[in-house]
Design a protein around this motif. Structure first.
Motif, PDB file in Angstrom:
ATOM      1  N   ASN A 189       1.064  -1.496   0.040  1.00 35.79           N
ATOM      2  CA  ASN A 189      -0.281  -0.234   0.074  1.00 35.79           C
ATOM      3  C   ASN A 189       0.948   1.269   0.319  1.00 35.79           C
ATOM      4  N   PRO A 190       0.724   1.895  -1.283  1.00 39.28           N
ATOM      5  CA  PRO A 190       1.560   3.485  -1.112  1.00 39.28           C
ATOM      6  C   PRO A 190       1.240   4.698  -0.352  1.00 39.28           C
ATOM      7  N   PHE A 191      -0.254   4.177  -0.341  1.00 36.81           N
ATOM      8  CA  PHE A 191      -0.894   5.891   0.579  1.00 36.81           C
ATOM      9  C   PHE A 191      -1.078   5.029   2.319  1.00 36.81           C
ATOM     10  N   PRO A 227       0.570  10.620   1.369  1.00 39.20           N
ATOM     11  CA  PRO A 227       0.370  11.217   0.906  1.00 39.20           C
ATOM     12  C   PRO A 227       1.510  11.347  -0.435  1.00 39.20           C
ATOM     13  N   PRO A 228       1.130  11.923  -1.672  1.00 33.75           N
ATOM     14  CA  PRO A 228       2.514  11.001  -2.810  1.00 33.75           C
ATOM     15  C   PRO A 228       3.317  12.173  -2.351  1.00 33.75           C
ATOM     16  N   ASN A 281      -6.612   7.402  -5.538  1.00 33.10           N
ATOM     17  CA  ASN A 281      -5.940   6.232  -6.470  1.00 33.10           C
ATOM     18  C   ASN A 281      -4.471   5.943  -6.247  1.00 33.10           C
ATOM     19  N   GLU A 282      -3.723   6.000  -5.722  1.00 40.86           N
ATOM     20  CA  GLU A 282      -2.390   4.425  -5.787  1.00 40.86           C
ATOM     21  C   GLU A 282      -2.423   3.220  -4.926  1.00 40.86           C
ATOM     22  N   LEU A 333      -4.177  -1.901  -4.507  1.00 40.71           N
ATOM     23  CA  LEU A 333      -4.962  -3.344  -4.581  1.00 40.71           C
ATOM     24  C   LEU A 333      -5.642  -3.934  -5.544  1.00 40.71           C
ATOM     25  N   LYS A 334      -5.721  -3.447  -6.110  1.00 39.87           N
ATOM     26  CA  LYS A 334      -6.401  -4.111  -7.752  1.00 39.87           C
ATOM     27  C   LYS A 334      -5.385  -5.164  -8.397  1.00 39.87           C
ATOM     28  N   SER A 335      -3.848  -4.280  -8.295  1.00 39.35           N
ATOM     29  CA  SER A 335      -3.262  -4.996  -8.886  1.00 39.35           C
ATOM     30  C   SER A 335      -2.561  -6.558  -8.451  1.00 39.35           C
TER      31      SER A 335
END
Length: 146
Positions: free
Chosen positions: A31-33, A53-54, A131-132, A137-139
């Motif tokens: 999870n990048p967020f 956050p990014p 969105n990231e 999660l989808k990947s």
């Protein structure tokens, strides 16, 4: 009040998406967020979450779980300092679309006197972080499909 809502379709079952979402120890690996979450995803429980956050600084907060309906919805309420200053009701919803396809809805409703000052950050880096996370999660879910 200000709301951000994002969504993504995932080729998977609600069970698999839910299992990945509430496997809190694994968030640091994908999870990048929301880089880490500690606690139990049950109504009334208090979590410890670290978001990044990014763009901008990361933040640790202690939200209270409002809803935890397996395979459907996880919702928590986080606050900055004290109620009414900057509150965020964060939610994740899993909506079945077909036998092996779901819509993952990820959003947050912000309220409090500081929200107007943060709108550009919420619509920029925060929404980008949502969105990231959705894409990650989808990947993860689709790459671990049986």
């Amino acid at each position: 009040m200000h709301q951000i809502q994002t969504e993504i379709e995932i080729e998977s079952t609600p069970d698999r998406v839910w299992s990945t979402l509430v496997d809190f120890p694994s968030h640091s690996t994908w999870n990048p967020f929301i880089r880490s979450i500690k606690g139990i995803p049950e109504k009334g429980e208090r979590l410890v979450a670290f978001i990044q956050p990014p763009v901008g600084r990361g933040m640790t907060f202690r939200p209270k779980v409002l809803t935890a309906i397996p395979h459907q919805e996880l919702r928590w309420l986080g606050r900055f300092l004290f109620p009414g200053l900057f509150d965020g009701e964060h939610y994740f919803q899993i909506v079945p679309l077909a036998d092996n396809r779901v819509k993952f809805i990820h959003g947050e409703m912000f309220s409090g006197i500081m929200v107007p000052l943060a709108k550009s950050s919420l619509e920029g880096p925060t929404k980008a972080g949502f969105n990231e996370m959705n894409q990650a999660l989808k990947s993860r879910v689709e790459s671990h499909a049986s």
